[in-house]
Design a protein around this motif. Structure first.
Motif, mmCIF file in Angstrom:
data_model
loop_
_atom_site.group_PDB
_atom_site.id
_atom_site.type_symbol
_atom_site.label_atom_id
_atom_site.label_comp_id
_atom_site.label_asym_id
_atom_site.label_seq_id
_atom_site.Cartn_x
_atom_site.Cartn_y
_atom_site.Cartn_z
ATOM 1 N N GLN A 57 0.814 -1.211 0.000
ATOM 2 C CA GLN A 57 0.000 0.000 0.000
ATOM 3 C C GLN A 57 0.853 1.269 0.000
ATOM 4 O O GLN A 57 0.409 2.316 -0.476
ATOM 5 N N GLY A 58 2.068 1.169 0.526
ATOM 6 C CA GLY A 58 2.955 2.327 0.499
ATOM 7 C C GLY A 58 3.670 2.510 -0.832
ATOM 8 O O GLY A 58 4.270 3.547 -1.075
ATOM 9 N N GLY A 59 3.634 1.511 -1.679
ATOM 10 C CA GLY A 59 4.363 1.534 -2.948
ATOM 11 C C GLY A 59 5.277 0.329 -3.007
ATOM 12 O O GLY A 59 5.103 -0.562 -3.823
ATOM 13 N N GLY A 60 6.258 0.295 -2.116
ATOM 14 C CA GLY A 60 7.019 -0.908 -1.863
ATOM 15 C C GLY A 60 8.230 -1.128 -2.743
ATOM 16 O O GLY A 60 8.121 -1.371 -3.938
ATOM 17 N N PHE A 61 9.407 -1.046 -2.132
ATOM 18 C CA PHE A 61 10.667 -1.290 -2.834
ATOM 19 C C PHE A 61 11.425 -2.417 -2.156
ATOM 20 O O PHE A 61 11.339 -2.609 -0.946
ATOM 21 N N SER A 62 12.191 -3.144 -2.951
ATOM 22 C CA SER A 62 13.037 -4.199 -2.400
ATOM 23 C C SER A 62 14.455 -3.999 -2.896
ATOM 24 O O SER A 62 14.750 -3.044 -3.615
ATOM 25 N N ASN A 63 15.318 -4.928 -2.540
ATOM 26 C CA ASN A 63 16.691 -4.892 -3.012
ATOM 27 C C ASN A 63 16.757 -4.835 -4.535
ATOM 28 O O ASN A 63 17.657 -4.237 -5.109
ATOM 29 N N PHE A 64 15.790 -5.462 -5.207
ATOM 30 C CA PHE A 64 15.888 -5.677 -6.646
ATOM 31 C C PHE A 64 14.795 -4.949 -7.439
ATOM 32 O O PHE A 64 14.365 -5.406 -8.496
ATOM 33 N N SER A 65 14.355 -3.805 -6.949
ATOM 34 C CA SER A 65 13.305 -3.049 -7.633
ATOM 35 C C SER A 65 13.740 -2.566 -9.016
ATOM 36 O O SER A 65 12.906 -2.367 -9.899
ATOM 37 N N LYS A 66 15.037 -2.350 -9.212
ATOM 38 C CA LYS A 66 15.501 -1.918 -10.527
ATOM 39 C C LYS A 66 15.252 -2.988 -11.587
ATOM 40 O O LYS A 66 15.249 -2.689 -12.787
ATOM 41 N N ARG A 67 15.036 -4.212 -11.180
ATOM 42 C CA ARG A 67 14.718 -5.280 -12.135
ATOM 43 C C ARG A 67 13.224 -5.592 -12.167
ATOM 44 O O ARG A 67 12.639 -5.751 -13.239
ATOM 45 N N TYR A 68 12.581 -5.653 -10.984
ATOM 46 C CA TYR A 68 11.219 -6.170 -10.916
ATOM 47 C C TYR A 68 10.164 -5.097 -10.649
ATOM 48 O O TYR A 68 8.978 -5.402 -10.578
ATOM 49 N N GLY A 69 10.571 -3.848 -10.466
ATOM 50 C CA GLY A 69 9.605 -2.783 -10.206
ATOM 51 C C GLY A 69 9.192 -2.722 -8.752
ATOM 52 O O GLY A 69 9.900 -3.192 -7.858
ATOM 53 N N THR A 70 8.028 -2.148 -8.481
ATOM 54 C CA THR A 70 7.559 -1.976 -7.111
ATOM 55 C C THR A 70 6.641 -3.117 -6.689
ATOM 56 O O THR A 70 6.048 -3.808 -7.531
ATOM 57 N N ALA A 71 6.488 -3.270 -5.386
ATOM 58 C CA ALA A 71 5.536 -4.256 -4.869
ATOM 59 C C ALA A 71 4.109 -3.864 -5.244
ATOM 60 O O ALA A 71 3.273 -4.725 -5.539
ATOM 61 N N ALA A 72 3.812 -2.564 -5.230
ATOM 62 C CA ALA A 72 2.468 -2.105 -5.591
ATOM 63 C C ALA A 72 2.120 -2.516 -7.013
ATOM 64 O O ALA A 72 0.987 -2.926 -7.308
ATOM 65 N N ALA A 73 3.087 -2.410 -7.914
ATOM 66 C CA ALA A 73 2.844 -2.770 -9.305
ATOM 67 C C ALA A 73 2.691 -4.271 -9.493
ATOM 68 O O ALA A 73 2.212 -4.717 -10.542
ATOM 69 N N SER A 74 3.100 -5.065 -8.505
ATOM 70 C CA SER A 74 2.973 -6.525 -8.576
ATOM 71 C C SER A 74 1.627 -7.018 -8.075
ATOM 72 O O SER A 74 1.322 -8.205 -8.179
ATOM 73 N N LEU A 75 0.802 -6.116 -7.521
ATOM 74 C CA LEU A 75 -0.485 -6.522 -6.968
ATOM 75 C C LEU A 75 -1.455 -6.917 -8.082
ATOM 76 O O LEU A 75 -1.685 -6.155 -9.023
ATOM 77 N N ILE A 76 -2.016 -8.125 -7.967
ATOM 78 C CA ILE A 76 -3.017 -8.606 -8.918
ATOM 79 C C ILE A 76 -4.417 -8.451 -8.329
ATOM 80 O O ILE A 76 -5.362 -8.083 -9.026
ATOM 81 N N GLU A 77 -4.524 -8.708 -7.029
ATOM 82 C CA GLU A 77 -5.841 -8.660 -6.393
ATOM 83 C C GLU A 77 -5.666 -8.476 -4.898
ATOM 84 O O GLU A 77 -4.685 -8.939 -4.310
ATOM 85 N N ALA A 78 -6.625 -7.787 -4.285
ATOM 86 C CA ALA A 78 -6.640 -7.619 -2.834
ATOM 87 C C ALA A 78 -8.028 -7.927 -2.298
ATOM 88 O O ALA A 78 -9.032 -7.680 -2.957
ATOM 89 N N GLU A 79 -8.055 -8.486 -1.102
ATOM 90 C CA GLU A 79 -9.289 -8.586 -0.316
ATOM 91 C C GLU A 79 -9.201 -7.522 0.759
ATOM 92 O O GLU A 79 -8.194 -7.427 1.458
ATOM 93 N N VAL A 80 -10.255 -6.705 0.888
ATOM 94 C CA VAL A 80 -10.179 -5.569 1.796
ATOM 95 C C VAL A 80 -11.528 -5.351 2.461
ATOM 96 O O VAL A 80 -12.577 -5.470 1.832
ATOM 97 N N VAL A 81 -11.493 -5.052 3.759
ATOM 98 C CA VAL A 81 -12.696 -4.658 4.493
ATOM 99 C C VAL A 81 -12.757 -3.141 4.482
ATOM 100 O O VAL A 81 -11.875 -2.464 5.007
ATOM 101 N N THR A 82 -13.782 -2.614 3.859
ATOM 102 C CA THR A 82 -13.926 -1.164 3.753
ATOM 103 C C THR A 82 -14.687 -0.617 4.963
ATOM 104 O O THR A 82 -15.149 -1.368 5.826
ATOM 105 N N ALA A 83 -14.842 0.699 5.009
ATOM 106 C CA ALA A 83 -15.370 1.359 6.202
ATOM 107 C C ALA A 83 -16.807 0.982 6.510
ATOM 108 O O ALA A 83 -17.254 1.135 7.662
ATOM 109 N N ASP A 84 -17.537 0.481 5.519
ATOM 110 C CA ASP A 84 -18.914 0.051 5.766
ATOM 111 C C ASP A 84 -18.984 -1.375 6.277
ATOM 112 O O ASP A 84 -20.067 -1.938 6.430
ATOM 113 N N GLY A 85 -17.837 -1.995 6.552
ATOM 114 C CA GLY A 85 -17.795 -3.348 7.096
ATOM 115 C C GLY A 85 -17.926 -4.439 6.054
ATOM 116 O O GLY A 85 -18.003 -5.616 6.423
#
Length: 605
Positions: free
Chosen positions: A230-258
């Motif tokens: 959620q912050g964007g996300g960098f690792s040792n090897f981001s110059k090769r694989y990009g950010t963790a955020a860009a690797s997200l395919i799907e999320a399950e999330v509980v929103t404010a309405d429950g």
């Protein structure tokens, strides 16, 4: 399952019987909001839940509600066995993470200190999370979310609040051919599903050590997975694989309405985009993420060394020559991590590489090191180039045998064999921050005219404080596919053109309130914070107005909307007000937090 049956699973029966408004599901989450909450309720104030109501939440979560207090409350006798055991473990980040009343940082001078919530739900499922979210909304409570608890700005810390603690939701499951909900079979790709409480040590152990694949994650093994994404996300090897955020395919999330929602590019695509770099704890409680995985190269490796300049002029020349060398030889997907300017005279090399063996990595550096060796104005601590089979890069057993001391295990009885931390990261356990500044440096500064300006600014800054250049936290030089994926995230667009993230920061030893021996010299801490700000003020003159990485930045950033998200902020704010119109999820300098007071308890007029 019928809707009312589902609600029975997550809400106290007394609330359902009362016909509490705001529980009806709607296509637009904003339709669930009643009149805007103007103030949150604190313990002892009118409206604070009764014992019976807390008991209702206890039943709704299967007995997982706990009342919190600082573990140091029992240290009235510092020499007691319990207190000695606590102090013995306080430099273990896994112990801190396993203690819901603690956070990985103990505070920040004149900003915040680590204080426990009033209650916590130790969630084991999305329904536990939904029960806590509904309870907080209905009772007008301050809500806090904690996974890894690594927020430097105290995002997982708020006294008088209800904490959603996801540590137990740590399942990691590899999927050979994952298709996001609503997607076509042709979209199937290798992926990994990771629960909200998992740390990157859990993910790397399953994906890389046992699975032989790579997942783009964090450099520090004790950071929580969803928070980094959620912050964007960098690792040792981001110059090769990009950010963790860009690797997200799907999320399950509980929103404010429950409601428990799926977010991907087909379902709730606006929420999906916001979760990819829009800031942790802002749009809901992420209970699961699914990330794409990649084939491993043969080797991952590291290079360590140090060069000392014997005069100011020699240091200027060293900085300029290194920047030129970086542009010609290291500005590519093979190289990541950092060099730092230390004590106003040393350049320390702490870099990693992928897709090269040790001999190849050494050959890349040969021209630069030969120049250093030939000049009597420098002393070289010969670099060490080490390549390991990529599959073993996060395997503590491997290092125990071949490189003792590189990784440090969680040595408490009964803990996971997968839990280890890089030795250099352990010093941050419990750190009390004096200051933390960051800025992205655009690749244009590596050209001749830009390099002269950057050299002078780096020289001036490092005379005031140590400066770190994290090359893996800027994406310039990454493959086109990684850049294209990053453009589809909410992260500040400046990351695309940045060759590095410059970090200037410092802190002191653990200083939790009530901790025996807690000794904070506030005058010294403020002086150090001032020096850190001064150093960054000097460096920013090389690239005025450049953005900063939201997860590693100044608590006191004034223009935070622009600095953290740039042109993406208006879109993020619109999504925030759709899914969380009442600001249930409020964190320091999170999207929409300008509507709330500093402590998150009072809405501004």
């Amino acid at each position: 399952m019928k809707r009312r049956d589902l609600l029975k699973a997550v809400l106290p029966a007394t609330l359902l019987a009362a016909g509490v408004p705001g529980l009806a599901r709607a296509a637009n989450p904003a339709a669930n909001a009643g009149p805007l909450v103007r103030a949150r309720v604190r313990p002892g104030a009118a409206g604070w839940p009764s014992a019976a109501e807390w008991d209702g939440l206890q039943r709704a979560t299967g007995g997982r509600l706990m009342k919190l207090e600082s573990p140091f409350a029992g240290c009235g006798a510092p020499d007691s066995a319990a207190c000695r055991a606590l102090l013995r473990n306080i430099d273990n980040p896994y112990f801190i993470g396993d203690t819901p009343a603690l956070t990985q940082s103990s505070g920040w001078q004149d900003a915040w200190v680590s204080r426990p919530s009033a209650y916590a739900v130790a969630a084991h499922s999305a329904s536990d999370v939904a029960a806590a979210v509904n309870f907080a909304r209905l009772h007008k409570l301050r809500l806090v979310v904690k996974g890894g608890g690594h927020s430097y700005k105290g995002g997982s810390n708020a006294p008088d609040s209800l904490l959603v603690w996801t540590r137990a939701m740590n399942r990691v499951e590899m999927i050979e051919a994952f298709v996001a909900q609503g997607g076509a079979a042709s979209e199937a790709q290798p992926a990994v599903s990771i629960g909200a409480g998992a740390m990157w040590s859990d993910a790397y152990a399953e994906v890389t050590t046992r699975g032989g694949r790579y997942v783009q994650g964090g450099g520090c093994t004790t950071v929580g997975v969803p928070g980094l994404v959620q912050g964007g996300g960098f690792s040792n090897f981001s110059k090769r694989y990009g950010t963790a955020a860009a690797s997200l395919i799907e999320a399950e999330v509980v929103t404010a309405d429950g409601q428990v929602r799926i977010a991907n590019r087909h379902v709730n695509p606006d929420l999906f985009w916001a979760l990819k770099g829009g800031g942790g704890g802002t749009f809901g409680v992420v209970t699961r993420v699914t990330l794409r995985t990649h084939a491993l190269p043969e080797f991952f490796g590291a290079a360590f060394g140090e060069i000392t300049a014997h005069s100011n002029e020699a240091l200027r020349t060293l900085i300029d020559r290194f920047l030129a060398f970086y542009l010609d030889h290291l500005f590519n997907p093979h190289w990541g991590e950092q060099v730092s300017l230390r004590d106003g005279k040393r350049l320390r090399i702490s870099m990693v590489f992928q897709g090269l063996d040790g001999a190849q990595a050494r050959a890349v550096w040969a021209p630069f090191l030969d120049w250093v060796r030939a000049d009597p104005n420098y002393t070289l601590k010969e670099p060490n180039f080490v390549a390991v089979p990529a599959r073993q890069f996060w395997n503590a057993d491997f290092y125990a045998k071949h490189a003792p001391g590189w990784m440090v295990r969680d040595d408490r009885p009964g803990t996971s064999n997968d839990h280890a931390v890089w030795a250099g990261d352990r010093e941050q356990a419990g750190i009390y921050w004096h200051g933390y500044q960051s800025t992205w440096l655009p690749a244009s500064l590596l050209t001749d005219a830009g390099r002269a300006r950057l050299t002078e600014r780096l020289f001036d800054a490092c005379q005031q404080w140590d400066v770190e250049l994290h090359f893996n936290k800027g994406l310039a030089g990454a493959p086109d596919a990684a850049l294209a994926a990053a453009r589809e995230t909410a992260t500040h667009p400046g990351v695309i053109d940045a060759f590095c993230l410059a970090i200037i920061a410092g802190g002191g030893k653990a200083a939790y309130p009530g901790m025996p021996g807690r000794d904070v010299d506030e005058e010294e801490a403020r002086a150090r914070g001032k020096a850190i700000r001064g150093a960054m003020d000097s460096l920013r003159q090389a690239a005025p107005g450049a953005g900063a990485y939201v997860s590693e930045s100044d608590y006191f950033e004034a223009n935070w909307q622009q600095t953290y998200w740039g042109s993406n902020y208006p879109r993020l704010l619109g999504i925030k007000r759709r899914y969380d119109p009442d600001g249930l999820f409020t964190v320091r300098h999170g999207v929409g937090s300008e509507d709330w007071s500093e402590d998150g308890f009072t809405r501004k007029a």
